[in-house]
Design a protein around this motif. Sequence first.
Motif, mmCIF file in Angstrom:
data_model
loop_
_atom_site.group_PDB
_atom_site.id
_atom_site.type_symbol
_atom_site.label_atom_id
_atom_site.label_comp_id
_atom_site.label_asym_id
_atom_site.label_seq_id
_atom_site.Cartn_x
_atom_site.Cartn_y
_atom_site.Cartn_z
ATOM 1 N N ALA A 29 0.820 -1.213 0.000
ATOM 2 C CA ALA A 29 0.000 0.000 0.000
ATOM 3 C C ALA A 29 0.851 1.259 0.000
ATOM 4 O O ALA A 29 0.465 2.283 -0.575
ATOM 5 C CB ALA A 29 -0.940 -0.015 1.205
ATOM 6 N N ARG A 30 2.021 1.196 0.631
ATOM 7 C CA ARG A 30 2.897 2.379 0.681
ATOM 8 C C ARG A 30 3.260 2.850 -0.724
ATOM 9 O O ARG A 30 3.379 4.048 -0.973
ATOM 10 C CB ARG A 30 4.156 2.063 1.477
ATOM 11 N N LYS A 31 3.418 1.922 -1.646
ATOM 12 C CA LYS A 31 3.722 2.293 -3.032
ATOM 13 C C LYS A 31 2.591 3.129 -3.622
ATOM 14 O O LYS A 31 2.841 4.099 -4.343
ATOM 15 C CB LYS A 31 3.961 1.036 -3.868
ATOM 16 N N ASP A 32 1.356 2.764 -3.321
ATOM 17 C CA ASP A 32 0.217 3.522 -3.834
ATOM 18 C C ASP A 32 0.047 4.854 -3.115
ATOM 19 O O ASP A 32 -0.398 5.832 -3.705
ATOM 20 C CB ASP A 32 -1.060 2.682 -3.761
ATOM 21 N N VAL A 33 0.415 4.907 -1.847
ATOM 22 C CA VAL A 33 0.390 6.177 -1.118
ATOM 23 C C VAL A 33 1.419 7.119 -1.736
ATOM 24 O O VAL A 33 1.156 8.316 -1.910
ATOM 25 C CB VAL A 33 0.648 5.945 0.387
ATOM 26 N N THR A 34 2.573 6.594 -2.096
ATOM 27 C CA THR A 34 3.602 7.407 -2.749
ATOM 28 C C THR A 34 3.100 7.930 -4.088
ATOM 29 O O THR A 34 3.292 9.102 -4.421
ATOM 30 C CB THR A 34 4.893 6.592 -2.927
ATOM 31 N N LYS A 35 2.427 7.091 -4.856
ATOM 32 C CA LYS A 35 1.855 7.533 -6.131
ATOM 33 C C LYS A 35 0.821 8.629 -5.919
ATOM 34 O O LYS A 35 0.762 9.596 -6.687
ATOM 35 C CB LYS A 35 1.206 6.353 -6.866
ATOM 36 N N ALA A 36 0.005 8.482 -4.892
ATOM 37 C CA ALA A 36 -1.006 9.500 -4.596
ATOM 38 C C ALA A 36 -0.336 10.823 -4.245
ATOM 39 O O ALA A 36 -0.751 11.894 -4.712
ATOM 40 C CB ALA A 36 -1.908 9.035 -3.446
ATOM 41 N N ARG A 37 0.701 10.767 -3.414
ATOM 42 C CA ARG A 37 1.410 11.984 -3.021
ATOM 43 C C ARG A 37 2.050 12.641 -4.243
ATOM 44 O O ARG A 37 1.969 13.860 -4.424
ATOM 45 C CB ARG A 37 2.459 11.659 -1.963
ATOM 46 N N GLN A 38 2.656 11.831 -5.116
ATOM 47 C CA GLN A 38 3.270 12.390 -6.328
ATOM 48 C C GLN A 38 2.221 13.050 -7.216
ATOM 49 O O GLN A 38 2.465 14.119 -7.773
ATOM 50 C CB GLN A 38 4.020 11.299 -7.078
#
Length: 148
Positions: free
Chosen positions: A102-111
Amino acid sequence: MTGDVGFLLARTSGLMVRITNAHLADHGLRVRHFSVLSYVCDRDGASQRQIAAYLGLDPSPVVALVDALEARGLIERLPHPGDRRARLVAPTPQGREMRDQARKDVTKARQRFLKHLSPEERDLLLDMLQRLAFTDAGEGTPSDGGDS
């Protein structure tokens, strides 16, 4: 209202939460679930009181978040080693794996959310938000990577 710091922070937070929730949907998580899961993973466990204090939430919503994550097998309540009356909320191996995915998707959301800012502006924004969110509370800057 465009000069009102409180309004701008609330609006910005709401937008970021909606974008992040959309990115977390495939994992069956929302921002608050991810925040609890990340917090306990980063510390190898915590009391519900510690979770509530760090996230700035009343304890009752934290109980519901922990219950939901426990029902999915992502966290477990264990006896607290230093307090027989308390329970330690700890991640399961499945919880750690879910957090990492999920952290990977949180990073994508932040980007996605910060795409109109330069890398320097992103770093400055993060620094300012950390100081506002934690320094006045006497907690210092978090050392959990800032993903939660």
